[in-house]
Design a protein around this motif. Structure first.
Motif, PDB file in Angstrom:
ATOM      1  N   CYS A  14      50.855  46.983  44.051  1.00 39.14           N
ATOM      2  CA  CYS A  14      50.524  45.890  45.245  1.00 39.14           C
ATOM      3  C   CYS A  14      50.051  45.141  43.877  1.00 39.14           C
ATOM      4  CB  CYS A  14      49.694  46.028  46.196  1.00 39.14           C
ATOM      5  SG  CYS A  14      50.233  47.565  47.318  1.00 39.14           S
ATOM      6  N   LEU A  15      49.290  44.721  43.510  1.00 35.66           N
ATOM      7  CA  LEU A  15      48.100  44.281  42.874  1.00 35.66           C
ATOM      8  C   LEU A  15      48.937  43.869  41.764  1.00 35.66           C
ATOM      9  CD1 LEU A  15      44.786  45.916  41.895  1.00 35.66           C
ATOM     10  CD2 LEU A  15      45.530  44.679  44.221  1.00 35.66           C
ATOM     11  N   ALA A  16      49.870  44.580  41.563  1.00 38.96           N
ATOM     12  CA  ALA A  16      50.980  43.456  40.589  1.00 38.96           C
ATOM     13  C   ALA A  16      52.117  42.759  40.669  1.00 38.96           C
ATOM     14  CB  ALA A  16      51.940  44.598  39.705  1.00 38.96           C
ATOM     15  N   ALA A  30      48.355  45.558  52.618  1.00 38.55           N
ATOM     16  CA  ALA A  30      49.650  46.893  52.267  1.00 38.55           C
ATOM     17  C   ALA A  30      47.541  47.486  51.049  1.00 38.55           C
ATOM     18  CB  ALA A  30      50.724  46.551  51.498  1.00 38.55           C
ATOM     19  N   TYR A  31      47.568  46.811  50.389  1.00 35.99           N
ATOM     20  CA  TYR A  31      45.986  47.880  49.517  1.00 35.99           C
ATOM     21  C   TYR A  31      45.484  48.144  50.052  1.00 35.99           C
ATOM     22  CZ  TYR A  31      43.542  48.363  44.782  1.00 35.99           C
ATOM     23  OH  TYR A  31      42.834  49.014  43.981  1.00 35.99           O
ATOM     24  N   ARG A  32      44.917  47.447  50.935  1.00 35.84           N
ATOM     25  CA  ARG A  32      43.784  48.811  52.049  1.00 35.84           C
ATOM     26  C   ARG A  32      44.048  50.064  51.975  1.00 35.84           C
ATOM     27  NH1 ARG A  32      42.543  42.824  53.715  1.00 35.84           N
ATOM     28  NH2 ARG A  32      43.161  43.901  55.655  1.00 35.84           N
ATOM     29  N   HIS A  33      45.245  49.841  53.045  1.00 36.92           N
ATOM     30  CA  HIS A  33      45.871  50.579  53.641  1.00 36.92           C
ATOM     31  C   HIS A  33      46.323  51.895  52.872  1.00 36.92           C
ATOM     32  CE1 HIS A  33      46.812  49.806  57.354  1.00 36.92           C
ATOM     33  NE2 HIS A  33      47.099  48.974  57.440  1.00 36.92           N
ATOM     34  N   GLY A  34      46.594  51.456  51.123  1.00 30.38           N
ATOM     35  CA  GLY A  34      46.911  52.014  50.410  1.00 30.38           C
ATOM     36  C   GLY A  34      45.490  52.919  49.478  1.00 30.38           C
ATOM     37  N   VAL A  69      45.229  35.355  37.117  1.00 32.89           N
ATOM     38  CA  VAL A  69      46.271  36.733  36.597  1.00 32.89           C
ATOM     39  C   VAL A  69      45.503  37.279  35.269  1.00 32.89           C
ATOM     40  CG1 VAL A  69      48.796  36.844  35.461  1.00 32.89           C
ATOM     41  CG2 VAL A  69      48.418  35.044  37.177  1.00 32.89           C
ATOM     42  N   GLN A  70      44.723  36.493  34.393  1.00 34.21           N
ATOM     43  CA  GLN A  70      44.267  36.777  33.549  1.00 34.21           C
ATOM     44  C   GLN A  70      42.725  37.701  33.666  1.00 34.21           C
ATOM     45  OE1 GLN A  70      44.939  36.199  30.101  1.00 34.21           O
ATOM     46  NE2 GLN A  70      43.250  38.543  29.726  1.00 34.21           N
ATOM     47  N   ARG A  71      42.291  37.829  34.903  1.00 31.43           N
ATOM     48  CA  ARG A  71      41.844  38.086  35.658  1.00 31.43           C
ATOM     49  C   ARG A  71      42.133  39.343  35.876  1.00 31.43           C
ATOM     50  NH1 ARG A  71      39.818  33.579  37.698  1.00 31.43           N
ATOM     51  NH2 ARG A  71      41.023  33.635  39.904  1.00 31.43           N
ATOM     52  N   TRP A  72      43.076  39.813  36.476  1.00 30.51           N
ATOM     53  CA  TRP A  72      44.195  40.644  36.878  1.00 30.51           C
ATOM     54  C   TRP A  72      44.209  41.256  35.479  1.00 30.51           C
ATOM     55  CZ3 TRP A  72      49.272  41.994  36.069  1.00 30.51           C
ATOM     56  CH2 TRP A  72      49.714  42.828  36.324  1.00 30.51           C
ATOM     57  N   VAL A  73      44.232  40.775  34.216  1.00 31.18           N
ATOM     58  CA  VAL A  73      45.115  41.767  32.586  1.00 31.18           C
ATOM     59  C   VAL A  73      43.584  42.302  33.006  1.00 31.18           C
ATOM     60  CG1 VAL A  73      46.123  41.295  30.697  1.00 31.18           C
ATOM     61  CG2 VAL A  73      47.432  40.580  32.667  1.00 31.18           C
ATOM     62  N   GLU A  74      42.609  41.752  32.802  1.00 29.46           N
ATOM     63  CA  GLU A  74      41.778  42.368  32.457  1.00 29.46           C
ATOM     64  C   GLU A  74      40.772  43.615  32.872  1.00 29.46           C
ATOM     65  OE1 GLU A  74      39.059  39.389  31.809  1.00 29.46           O
ATOM     66  OE2 GLU A  74      39.767  37.829  30.473  1.00 29.46           O
ATOM     67  N   SER A  75      41.177  43.611  34.231  1.00 28.10           N
ATOM     68  CA  SER A  75      40.883  44.529  35.316  1.00 28.10           C
ATOM     69  C   SER A  75      41.573  45.831  35.107  1.00 28.10           C
ATOM     70  CB  SER A  75      40.955  44.112  36.862  1.00 28.10           C
ATOM     71  OG  SER A  75      40.589  45.214  37.645  1.00 28.10           O
ATOM     72  N   ALA A  76      43.052  45.222  35.128  1.00 23.66           N
ATOM     73  CA  ALA A  76      44.153  46.316  34.993  1.00 23.66           C
ATOM     74  C   ALA A  76      43.778  47.413  33.738  1.00 23.66           C
ATOM     75  CB  ALA A  76      45.459  46.033  35.113  1.00 23.66           C
TER      76      ALA A  76
END
Length: 352
Positions: A222-224, A207-211, A239-246
């Motif tokens: 999608c990442l959330a 889904a993310y790639r199509h987005g 999850v912590q890496r995602w928080v930092e990336s976001a």
């Protein structure tokens, strides 16, 4: 950019042609620049120039207007605008852009806490796009997917997956990135609830790639959802890496498009035991969604507030928050919300 470009339109051009150009500019302002005030102004001017015979373009302008209203104002404004878009689109006997307007009407009703009406909108739309031989147009794929999510909310996972699977099949027939993104992304929570975590994560990756390929669609939700699943699986480092990336932080001013992010962030803070911080954060989110009429998010916030209060030893506050959540959920059958948070929530439910 969109506003400046609109000012350079040839004022000697026919009104309908200027209306069409303004409509396209309003779309760019919403989905490209995220300049919502410009988009509202452009769409409003476009509608003044487009008569009912230009119903196709009026649907587009109303859709752009509703997207801007949804992201910046009380959500009931967007609901009214989307109802008008649906009415206008039906004058054409249906169009490709009517289906997204109906999808977002159901989505916005859902966010306003009106799950039952959202279901009715989806069912009516699917009937509209199904011919007398029982063949459903592929443009209804996203609507099937939204209906699946609404069944998921009510705890009917079997019906949810039946609709979601149908939505994916139909959306893939269109071969456009945005419908496929929505159908795959919407399916992920149900796949996870059915015990298919790997399939859910793979659906989100696709889904993310199509987005990203669609260019105009926001795909970060999608990442959330992926982060939320990984949190449930106990993968806190991911999850912590995602928080930092976001770029999430407690100092951020709440924004509509990031609400899914904020709720996952709150769950992570609960896991980490940051009770004072998460309670303040949830209170800020509560004020934001309350002012916008975003009732479905309010339900989840109350449940997270209850967990935080209970862990802080404030049983009375925890019970009060759960009672508020029940008051939102019971009339509209929002059952899954209680099952998808910490099990403490079930222990705090009022006994009748």
């Amino acid at each position: 950019y969109a506003r400046a470009a609109a000012e350079h339109l040839d004022r000697k051009a026919p009104a309908a042609e200027r209306g069409k150009l303004l409509t396209l500019r309003s779309f760019l302002a919403v989905f490209g620049d995220q300049d919502y005030e410009a988009a509202l102004s452009l769409a409003d001017e476009a509608l003044a120039l487009l008569d009912e015979e230009r119903a196709y373009w009026r649907v587009l302008a109303l859709w752009a207007m509703a997207e801007s209203q949804e992201r910046t104002r009380d959500v009931t404004e967007a609901i009214a605008t989307l109802r008008e878009a649906r009415r206008t689109g039906r004058l054409l006997g249906g169009s490709f852009f009517l289906a997204p307007a109906e999808l977002f009407l159901a989505t916005t009703l859902q966010l306003h806490g009106e799950r039952r009406e959202a279901v009715a909108v989806c069912q009516e739309a699917i009937e509209w796009y199904t011919d007398t031989a029982g063949r459903t147009s592929p443009v209804a794929g996203m609507i099937y997917s939204r209906l699946g999510m609404l069944h998921h909310e009510a705890g009917d996972l079997e019906s949810a997956w039946e609709c979601l699977e149908r939505g994916i099949v139909l959306s893939e027939q269109i071969a456009m990135d945005s419908p496929i993104m929505y159908s795959l992304g919407f399916a992920a929570p149900t796949l996870y609830a059915l015990g298919k975590a790997d399939d859910a994560l793979e659906a989100l990756r696709k889904a993310y790639r199509h987005g990203l390929q669609s260019g105009l669609a926001d795909a970060d939700w999608c990442l959330a959802i992926e982060a939320n699943i990984r949190l449930s699986l106990g993968d806190l480092p991911a999850v912590q890496r995602w928080v930092e990336s976001a770029g999430l932080s407690l100092d951020e001013e709440p924004h509509y498009l990031r609400m899914d992010h904020y709720l996952v962030y709150a769950r992570l803070l609960l896991h980490q035991g940051n009770l004072p911080e998460v309670r303040r954060w949830l209170d800020r989110l509560e004020s934001f969604v309350d002012a916008r009429g975003l009732v479905r998010w309010q339900l989840t916030i109350h449940l997270l507030q209850a967990i935080a209060a209970h862990r802080a030893g404030d049983l009375a506050a925890a019970q009060e928050r759960v009672a508020q959540a029940v008051g939102i959920a019971a009339p509209e059958d929002y059952f899954r919300a209680f099952l998808e948070e910490d099990a403490q929530v079930l222990a705090l439910l009022p006994v009748s």
